[in-house]
Every structure is written in C-alpha cells, then in structure tokens.
Design a protein around this motif. Structure first.
Motif, mmCIF file in Angstrom:
data_model
loop_
_atom_site.group_PDB
_atom_site.id
_atom_site.type_symbol
_atom_site.label_atom_id
_atom_site.label_comp_id
_atom_site.label_asym_id
_atom_site.label_seq_id
_atom_site.Cartn_x
_atom_site.Cartn_y
_atom_site.Cartn_z
ATOM 1 N N LYS A 153 0.839 -1.208 0.000
ATOM 2 C CA LYS A 153 0.000 0.000 0.000
ATOM 3 C C LYS A 153 0.873 1.257 0.000
ATOM 4 O O LYS A 153 0.585 2.205 -0.726
ATOM 5 C CB LYS A 153 -0.931 0.032 1.222
ATOM 6 N N LEU A 154 1.934 1.233 0.814
ATOM 7 C CA LEU A 154 2.817 2.407 0.874
ATOM 8 C C LEU A 154 3.470 2.656 -0.485
ATOM 9 O O LEU A 154 3.560 3.791 -0.950
ATOM 10 C CB LEU A 154 3.898 2.217 1.939
ATOM 11 N N GLU A 155 3.874 1.553 -1.130
ATOM 12 C CA GLU A 155 4.497 1.691 -2.454
ATOM 13 C C GLU A 155 3.550 2.345 -3.448
ATOM 14 O O GLU A 155 3.955 3.047 -4.355
ATOM 15 C CB GLU A 155 4.940 0.317 -2.980
ATOM 16 N N LYS A 156 2.251 2.063 -3.265
ATOM 17 C CA LYS A 156 1.257 2.653 -4.174
ATOM 18 C C LYS A 156 0.872 4.057 -3.741
ATOM 19 O O LYS A 156 -0.028 4.673 -4.309
ATOM 20 C CB LYS A 156 0.013 1.772 -4.230
ATOM 21 N N GLY A 157 1.514 4.543 -2.665
ATOM 22 C CA GLY A 157 1.247 5.904 -2.218
ATOM 23 C C GLY A 157 0.030 6.030 -1.321
ATOM 24 O O GLY A 157 -0.445 7.133 -1.057
ATOM 25 N N HIS A 158 -0.512 4.878 -0.821
ATOM 26 C CA HIS A 158 -1.665 4.960 0.078
ATOM 27 C C HIS A 158 -1.186 5.097 1.516
ATOM 28 O O HIS A 158 -0.210 4.471 1.913
ATOM 29 C CB HIS A 158 -2.533 3.703 -0.021
ATOM 30 N N ASP A 159 -1.911 5.893 2.268
ATOM 31 C CA ASP A 159 -1.556 6.103 3.668
ATOM 32 C C ASP A 159 -2.346 5.099 4.496
ATOM 33 O O ASP A 159 -3.563 5.181 4.578
ATOM 34 C CB ASP A 159 -1.937 7.549 4.033
#
Ligand code: DC
Length: 220
Positions: free
Chosen positions: A155-161
């Motif tokens: 998720k972080l890699e996809k820019g999601h917090d």
C-alpha cells in the motif's frame, strides 16, 4: 480434457496471487485469481446500491459477465482491476462471498476456466471445491503479522496512507469470516501441501512450488 491444474489456497495476504502469477508466467500456464471475481461481484453490488445482506438481490449476476484474463478482471468489457481493491470492497467481500448463490455462479465460471488449459488458480476453495482433482494443491500460510507487513508495504508503495494495526485487524476479521462460513470455507484440502511463507521470500516460495509441479509431472 482438463490440462495441468495447480490449486493455490490460503488466507488473505498470504501472497497467493503474486506467487500464482509468477508461476503461471514461468511455466506458460493461465493464472486465475478467483478472489478478484468475488471482489468484482462486491463492486457491482455496491455500485447498484443493493442491500448487500439480501441474497436475492444478487440476481444481477444473471445479466453481467465476469471474466478474468491476462491478469485483469472484467465486468462485461470494463476493466475493474483498480476499483476492486478499495477499502469498501475489501470490507464487504467476505459477506458477499458467503452467499451460496454467489458462490455457485462463481464456481461455475471457475470450473469452466479450469477445463480450458493448463491453469494456476488461487483462492480459498480451489483445492477443495473448484479443482478437487488438481495435480498439485498448495495451502499457503504466513503469520498474520507478516501478512499485514507485506500488505502495508504494498500500500505504501502505491502511495496509500495506511495504518499497520488496522491491516492486522482487517486480515484477522476476514480470516475468521472466510474460514467459518457455512458454504465452502477456507480450508486446507486433505491432499494439499502446506507451505508457511513467514520466513520465505517470494522467489523461494515460487521455486518450492515449481519443484512440486515438476515432481508431479515426473520431471524430477
Ligand atoms: O484473495 P482475495 O483477498 O482477493 O479474496 C477476496 C475475498 O473473496 C476473500 O476474503 C474471500 C473471497 N474468496 C472466496 O470466498 N473464495 C475464493 N475462492 C476466493 C476468494
């Protein structure tokens, strides 16, 4: 006649889809992510604003076509690969996939796909219900903390917090719902080989399963 069948089951976040896709690519087999199909049903149910708790409202499945090909999920001709990964879909998919009618419709499609060639199919009931005669059955597990960490990283890699604790909670809830439902719950088939991936890399897991496939084919 069915081709070579590999069934990969396991709980949420065990890496089933990533690993199945890599194996299928390496061995030139077709990959089918059955979780994506249940997610697509959930997405459409939400969009149509039906009462998600009412099984009789899922009859819309008679008039839409859900298909999985080239690692993307389609509803009719619409690619919904992105939309099916939202929080709202994830939160409701265990409920939607617990209805016998929904399962019957999806299992029908999955059984047809299983007959169409050499397949690697991943889900919860593939070795038990969809492909009970699969030549290779794997049950992938990993400690929930590790599964949550992987999801979190993704998720972080996809820019999601996202919050790690929330992910642990979500995985635990989904595991309980998926393994305690009446209709074909998440369960290791008696003849499936369990692989705990907590301390394995993706590559190591892929190699292990490819070894099982080669040995089942008599190549080792
Ligand atoms: O693999 P996934 O997390 O995308 O799956 C989403 C949900 O779909 C999962 O929580 C339970 C359901 N599912 C199922 O009931 N049977 C399958 N064969 C695959 C998924």
């Amino acid at each position: 006649m069915a081709g070579f069948q590999v069934a990969i089951d396991g709980p949420a976040g065990s890496g089933k889809s990533t690993i199945s896709k890599l194996i299928a690519d390496r061995l030139k087999m077709t990959h089918i992510d059955t979780g994506a199909m249940y997610r697509a049903v959930t997405l459409i149910a939400i969009e149509r604003q039906i009462d998600l708790n009412d099984e009789s409202q899922y009859l819309f499945l008679e008039s839409i076509r859900i298909s999985y090909h080239d690692d993307h999920i389609y509803v009719d001709n619409r690619n919904v690969e992105e939309e099916i990964r939202t929080k709202e879909v994830t939160k409701n998919v265990s409920l939607v996939s617990s209805f016998p009618y929904v399962r019957r419709k999806m299992v029908e499609l999955q059984k047809m796909a299983a007959e169409a060639g050499d397949v690697v199919m991943d889900g919860r009931d593939i070795g038990t219900v969809v492909m009970p005669n699969a030549q290779v059955k794997v049950f992938l597990t990993a400690k929930v903390e590790e599964r949550a960490k992987r999801r979190h990283r993704e998720k972080l890699e996809k820019g999601h917090d996202v919050n790690l604790e929330k992910i642990v909670e979500e995985l635990v809830t989904r595991d309980i719902k998926d393994s305690t439902r009446k209709e074909s719950p998440l369960k290791k088939a008696d003849d499936a080989i369990e692989i705990d991936t907590t301390h394995l890399t993706i590559d190591q897991t892929v190699e292990k399963i490819i070894g099982l496939i080669r040995s089942a084919k008599g190549e080792l």
